[in-house]
Write a protein that holds these residues in place. Structure first.
Motif, mmCIF file in Angstrom:
data_model
loop_
_atom_site.group_PDB
_atom_site.id
_atom_site.type_symbol
_atom_site.label_atom_id
_atom_site.label_comp_id
_atom_site.label_asym_id
_atom_site.label_seq_id
_atom_site.Cartn_x
_atom_site.Cartn_y
_atom_site.Cartn_z
ATOM 1 N N ARG A 140 0.831 -1.207 0.000
ATOM 2 C CA ARG A 140 0.000 0.000 0.000
ATOM 3 C C ARG A 140 0.867 1.260 0.000
ATOM 4 N N VAL A 141 0.269 2.385 -0.388
ATOM 5 C CA VAL A 141 0.980 3.664 -0.492
ATOM 6 C C VAL A 141 1.307 4.196 0.903
ATOM 7 N N PHE A 142 2.558 4.732 1.056
ATOM 8 C CA PHE A 142 2.958 5.300 2.341
ATOM 9 C C PHE A 142 2.164 6.570 2.630
ATOM 10 N N THR A 143 1.857 6.804 3.913
ATOM 11 C CA THR A 143 1.182 8.039 4.322
ATOM 12 C C THR A 143 2.229 9.052 4.778
ATOM 13 N N GLY A 144 1.827 10.327 4.808
ATOM 14 C CA GLY A 144 2.741 11.362 5.234
ATOM 15 C C GLY A 144 3.194 11.181 6.665
ATOM 16 N N MET A 145 2.307 10.713 7.523
ATOM 17 C CA MET A 145 2.655 10.471 8.912
ATOM 18 C C MET A 145 3.746 9.392 9.035
ATOM 19 N N GLU A 146 3.650 8.339 8.246
ATOM 20 C CA GLU A 146 4.650 7.260 8.289
ATOM 21 C C GLU A 146 6.017 7.757 7.843
ATOM 22 N N VAL A 147 6.046 8.641 6.860
ATOM 23 C CA VAL A 147 7.333 9.184 6.382
ATOM 24 C C VAL A 147 7.961 10.043 7.456
ATOM 25 N N ARG A 148 7.142 10.927 8.145
ATOM 26 C CA ARG A 148 7.688 11.767 9.184
ATOM 27 C C ARG A 148 8.221 10.946 10.345
ATOM 28 N N LEU A 149 7.506 9.887 10.713
ATOM 29 C CA LEU A 149 7.981 9.032 11.808
ATOM 30 C C LEU A 149 9.290 8.314 11.448
#
Length: 288
Positions: A276-285
């Motif tokens: 699935r596509v990464f979310t912005g929250m996952e990238v920041r974490l």
């Protein structure tokens, strides 16, 4: 059947190796199916096998009977091939203190003069010196034992004297030492690691070593057309052809049957989660 096997073991019989088809009896059923068994065999004692070590039992074809005729070939002209003997360390050499002295001397001398590949050169020097020593001292253990036995018997027939008693004692000690060496030699060659120590049983270990040597002897091979070949050139071609086919690819294109046999380790739900596509929250974490 168990009683029959016990009788064979009690008589000390061994099965004679065969050449030809595996089965010697075929029964054709009315429904078209066949029952095949190997009912006919040949057995012999170890003493007989020593007299005829290359004996082969040939399974022949029969057009009239459901049993295959058997033909026992006692003699086979074994081809002598010139093969360089590999160096093999005999454990019996350790019973002679000179063995350690030779290894120590050659190793130390080579360590002094060698400039590169010290380990390889030391091993090679020890191998050469041990081979020469083995040829002169252990060239034929059986012959040495026969000579000592003859000397011992001759001394027993002589009139008793101080010199005769001393010589008889020394010969007995030397003979026992060589018998121990012979026993160790055949134990090693028989490769029976499960029996390390015990009473001397040289004939048993000699039989096991002879059986292993006979098993390693390739008299002939069956070619792709099920024809028995005994010519060295043809056997070489059969071996080369077999391994060429074994390690050559047929360049397959359809792998569906192969992949169908592979069990799934990643479930559909797990696969959807991983792709699935990464979310912005996952990238920041992940960057913190």
């Amino acid at each position: 059947m168990e009683i029959f096997v016990d009788a064979i073991n009690h008589c000390g019989l061994r099965e004679v190796d065969y050449v030809g088809p595996r089965f010697t009896w075929i029964y054709q059923r009315k429904d078209g199916e066949q029952i095949r068994e190997r009912l006919d065999r040949a057995f012999a004692t170890q003493e007989w096998m020593d007299l005829f070590p290359t004996t082969k039992l040939h399974h022949l074809s029969s057009l009239a009977s459901d049993h295959s005729p058997l033909s026992l070939h006692l003699e086979y002209q074994q081809k002598k091939m010139k093969v360089r003997r590999m160096f093999k360390f005999e454990y019996m050499r350790l019973k002679d203190r000179r063995c350690e002295e030779i290894v120590k001397t050659e190793w130390e001398e080579e360590e002094i003069i060698a400039t590169d590949r010290v380990l390889e050169r030391c091993l090679e020097r020890c191998r050469a010196e041990l081979s020469a020593w083995n040829k002169s001292e252990f060239g034929h253990v059986g012959r040495k034992i026969s000579e000592l036995q003859s000397r011992f018997e001759g001394l027993e027939r002589q009139p008793s004297s101080t010199e005769q008693i001393r010589e008889l004692k020394n010969t007995r000690v030397e003979l026992n030492c060589w018998l121990d060496k012979e026993d160790v030699m055949w134990r090693q060659r028989s490769r029976l690691n499960w029996f390390q120590r015990g009473d001397r049983n040289t004939s048993f270990f000699h039989a096991k070593a002879s059986a292993r040597q006979k098993k390693n002897l390739i008299v002939g091979l069956m070619d792709a057309n099920d024809v028995w070949q005994e010519d060295d050139a043809r056997m070489e071609e059969i071996v080369v052809e077999y391994y060429n086919n074994l390690f050559s690819s047929s360049n397959p294109e359809d792998f569906s049957e192969l992949l169908a046999a592979v069990q799934l380790k990643v479930s559909l739900a797990m696969n959807e989660e991983l792709t699935r596509v990464f979310t912005g929250m996952e990238v920041r974490l992940a960057l913190k």
